[in-house]
Design a protein around this motif. Structure first.
Motif, short mmCIF file in Angstrom:
data_model
loop_
_atom_site.label_atom_id
_atom_site.label_comp_id
_atom_site.label_asym_id
_atom_site.label_seq_id
_atom_site.Cartn_x
_atom_site.Cartn_y
_atom_site.Cartn_z
N ASP A 134 64.04 -10.51 -112.31
CA ASP A 134 62.76 -11.47 -111.97
C ASP A 134 62.28 -11.84 -110.36
OD1 ASP A 134 62.27 -11.20 -114.64
OD2 ASP A 134 62.92 -13.39 -115.09
N VAL A 135 63.46 -11.60 -109.41
CA VAL A 135 63.29 -11.81 -108.17
C VAL A 135 63.06 -10.66 -107.18
CG1 VAL A 135 64.36 -13.02 -106.18
CG2 VAL A 135 64.62 -14.15 -108.47
N LEU A 136 63.72 -9.77 -107.66
CA LEU A 136 63.54 -8.29 -107.09
C LEU A 136 62.35 -7.85 -106.88
CD1 LEU A 136 67.13 -6.60 -107.96
CD2 LEU A 136 66.63 -7.74 -106.04
N GLY A 137 61.82 -7.45 -105.92
CA GLY A 137 60.52 -6.83 -105.40
C GLY A 137 59.61 -7.87 -105.19
N HIS A 138 59.97 -9.05 -105.29
CA HIS A 138 58.92 -10.30 -104.88
C HIS A 138 59.40 -10.79 -103.58
CE1 HIS A 138 57.12 -9.79 -109.05
NE2 HIS A 138 58.52 -9.66 -109.43
N ASP A 139 58.59 -11.57 -102.92
CA ASP A 139 58.65 -12.55 -101.99
C ASP A 139 58.88 -13.86 -102.33
OD1 ASP A 139 56.16 -13.42 -101.95
OD2 ASP A 139 55.28 -12.10 -100.48
N ASP A 140 59.30 -14.62 -101.34
CA ASP A 140 59.36 -16.01 -101.60
C ASP A 140 58.18 -16.83 -102.08
OD1 ASP A 140 62.20 -16.71 -100.39
OD2 ASP A 140 61.12 -15.56 -98.71
N ARG A 141 56.95 -16.55 -101.84
CA ARG A 141 56.17 -17.02 -102.31
C ARG A 141 55.94 -17.05 -104.03
NH1 ARG A 141 51.47 -13.86 -98.82
NH2 ARG A 141 52.99 -12.13 -99.40
N ALA A 142 56.61 -16.23 -104.66
CA ALA A 142 56.79 -16.21 -105.79
C ALA A 142 57.90 -16.86 -106.45
CB ALA A 142 56.94 -14.67 -106.52
N PRO A 146 54.67 -23.63 -102.11
CA PRO A 146 54.05 -22.80 -101.18
C PRO A 146 54.57 -23.29 -99.49
CG PRO A 146 52.43 -23.78 -102.43
CD PRO A 146 53.69 -24.22 -102.97
N GLU A 147 54.79 -24.57 -99.41
CA GLU A 147 55.31 -25.02 -98.05
C GLU A 147 56.60 -24.38 -97.59
OE1 GLU A 147 55.05 -29.33 -97.72
OE2 GLU A 147 52.91 -29.29 -97.61
N ALA A 154 58.59 -17.69 -92.41
CA ALA A 154 58.51 -17.78 -90.85
C ALA A 154 59.62 -17.57 -90.11
CB ALA A 154 57.89 -19.02 -90.29
N VAL A 155 60.86 -18.18 -90.81
CA VAL A 155 61.98 -18.01 -90.19
C VAL A 155 62.36 -16.40 -90.12
CG1 VAL A 155 64.46 -18.45 -90.20
CG2 VAL A 155 62.98 -20.20 -90.77
N ASP A 156 62.22 -15.89 -91.44
CA ASP A 156 62.62 -14.35 -91.36
C ASP A 156 61.87 -13.52 -90.64
OD1 ASP A 156 64.30 -14.96 -93.54
OD2 ASP A 156 62.95 -14.53 -95.13
N ARG A 157 60.50 -13.92 -90.44
CA ARG A 157 59.62 -13.20 -89.62
C ARG A 157 60.23 -13.26 -88.13
NH1 ARG A 157 55.45 -14.62 -91.47
NH2 ARG A 157 55.18 -16.51 -90.26
N ALA A 183 71.96 -22.01 -93.60
CA ALA A 183 71.47 -20.47 -93.88
C ALA A 183 71.71 -19.82 -92.65
CB ALA A 183 70.03 -20.80 -94.32
N THR A 184 72.59 -18.78 -92.57
CA THR A 184 72.44 -17.81 -91.47
C THR A 184 71.64 -16.41 -91.95
OG1 THR A 184 74.62 -18.54 -91.00
CG2 THR A 184 74.24 -16.26 -90.18
N LYS A 185 70.82 -16.16 -90.87
CA LYS A 185 69.91 -14.99 -91.26
C LYS A 185 69.86 -14.04 -89.85
CE LYS A 185 66.60 -17.36 -94.39
NZ LYS A 185 65.31 -17.84 -94.74
N GLY A 186 69.79 -12.85 -90.42
CA GLY A 186 69.91 -11.77 -89.31
C GLY A 186 69.07 -10.60 -89.59
N PRO A 187 68.74 -9.68 -88.76
CA PRO A 187 67.78 -8.50 -89.05
C PRO A 187 68.94 -7.47 -89.22
CG PRO A 187 68.33 -8.57 -86.62
CD PRO A 187 68.87 -9.76 -87.12
#
Length: 394
Positions: A134-142, A146-147, A154-157, A183-187
């Motif tokens: 139910d998560v794969l293929g969707h972004d965080d807005r789903a 919203p906030e 924004a962090v991902d971008r 959370a550790t995030k990278g490209p």
């Protein structure tokens, strides 16, 4: 990974359509003109027939062109779909990576350049409260409010744009309630070094964060308690370095506003007697010591009288971490006691002198009374108060 869509064979297919159209048109023009010259000799009729032939050619070629273009479009669309499917398959994580991710208690995930989830492990799915499908293929807005979704995206971008990994604390509302994640995030980079998404590893630090807040609150309460304690109080580590010190301690030992935290007690007071150092060592060994009064000779020669108590404080494992010293400055009381003792001694000396004088006077009066009696005269002094009542002294 190159995610740009390329339509293979497009130029070849177009060339085939154009060649077929040109061939048909050429044959039509060549053959139809010869047939018309043989069948029609009247010039006016020939013009009418030529116009009909032209419209018929346009109609036929339009139908042919429709079917040729439609076939070409269907072929290109099918090729495009196959390439997209291939790219989607290339973006899918290998089963071994999925198995490794699912074995971790940290939330692990990967997203494409649009922020859509490519991978989400069991831990992340549990926190979100949705199965991976139910998560794969969707972004965080789903998934998030919203906030929160706007903050995460924004962090991902930013990570994709800067191409630099980041580690941040993220407070998120999950199925298990409000949680704090480190959370550790990278490209995500393809073989050519192009960014095609982001990855993330998030560790739930809610309990640790709560413990840090509680520790901070406890330290703040301890600091306020120590600072405003009515007694002089100081806390030391095993090296006798100051950890905490009360305002009363500063006042009693005339430290003023100098910063003593982290400094050695023996550096701040270089004239500390050796026997006090021995007391400190005994306290660090676990003893509880005290004295109702003790003299401390300062560097300027003045003497401070103190009442003190020394107690060890212990680490979580029970080992002695240092000592706490409580002291009360009793110099004024000690001076008052000494003055009272001196006055009592003076009074005692004066009293003894007065008694000795009175006894001598009585003895002289007795001698005078004895001489008067020997001369047959009445004794001039009444000394009856020196005689014990009858029955006493027997």
């Amino acid at each position: 990974m190159d995610v740009r869509v390329r339509k293979p064979g497009r130029s070849t297919s177009v060339f085939v359509v154009v060649l077929a159209y040109a061939s048909l048109a050429s044959l039509w023009i060549l053959l139809s003109d010869r047939v018309m010259a043989l069948l029609v000799s009247d010039p006016a009729m020939l013009v009418q027939v030529s116009m009909g032939k032209g419209w018929f050619f346009v109609a036929m070629t339009s139908v042919l062109l429709y079917f040729l273009v439609r076939r070409l479009v269907d072929q290109l669309t099918a090729a495009h779909e196959r390439q997209l499917e291939h790219q989607r398959e290339q973006k899918q994580p290998p089963p071994m990576l999925v198995a490794i991710a699912n074995s971790s208690t940290d939330a692990i995930f990967a997203k494409d350049e649009e922020g859509r989830y490519l991978l989400i492990n069991t831990a992340a799915s549990r926190f979100i409260g949705k199965p991976p499908e139910d998560v794969l293929g969707h972004d965080d807005r789903a998934i998030f409010p919203p906030e929160q979704a706007a903050f995460i995206m924004a962090v991902d971008r930013r990570v994709r744009e800067t191409r630099q990994p980041e580690t941040n604390e993220e407070a998120l509302l999950t199925r298990e309630g409000a949680r704090v994640f480190l959370a550790t995030k990278g490209p995500l980079l393809d073989a050519q070094g192009r960014v095609f998404g982001t990855f993330g590893i998030s560790r739930d630090i809610t309990e640790r964060k709560a413990a840090e807040v509680a520790l901070h609150d406890n330290r703040e309460r301890l600091r306020l308690l120590v600072d405003h304690a009515p007694a002089a109080l100081a806390m030391f580590d095993r090296e006798m370095r100051y950890l905490e010190v009360s305002r009363r301690w500063r006042d009693d030992y005339m430290l003023g506003d100098q910063d003593v935290i982290g400094r050695s007690h023996y550096e701040v007071f270089p004239g500390i007697p050796e026997y006090w150092k021995a007391m400190h060592r005994r306290g660090l060994a676990g003893e509880i010591l005290s004295a109702d009064e003790d003299a401390f000779t300062r560097a300027d020669g003045s003497v401070q009288w103190l009442r003190w108590e020394l107690r060890p404080w212990r680490e979580a494992d029970g080992t002695v971490g240092g000592i706490v010293l409580f002291s009360e400055e009793i110099s004024k009381r000690k001076l008052a006691e000494q003055e009272l003792k001196h006055r009592n001694e003076e009074l005692e000396r004066f009293n003894r002198a007065a008694i000795d004088r009175e006894l001598r006077m009585i003895e002289l009066k007795r001698q005078v009374n004895g001489l008067a009696q020997a001369l047959g005269q009445r004794p001039p002094y009444d000394l009856s108060f020196t005689e014990l009542p009858k029955g006493e002294g027997q």
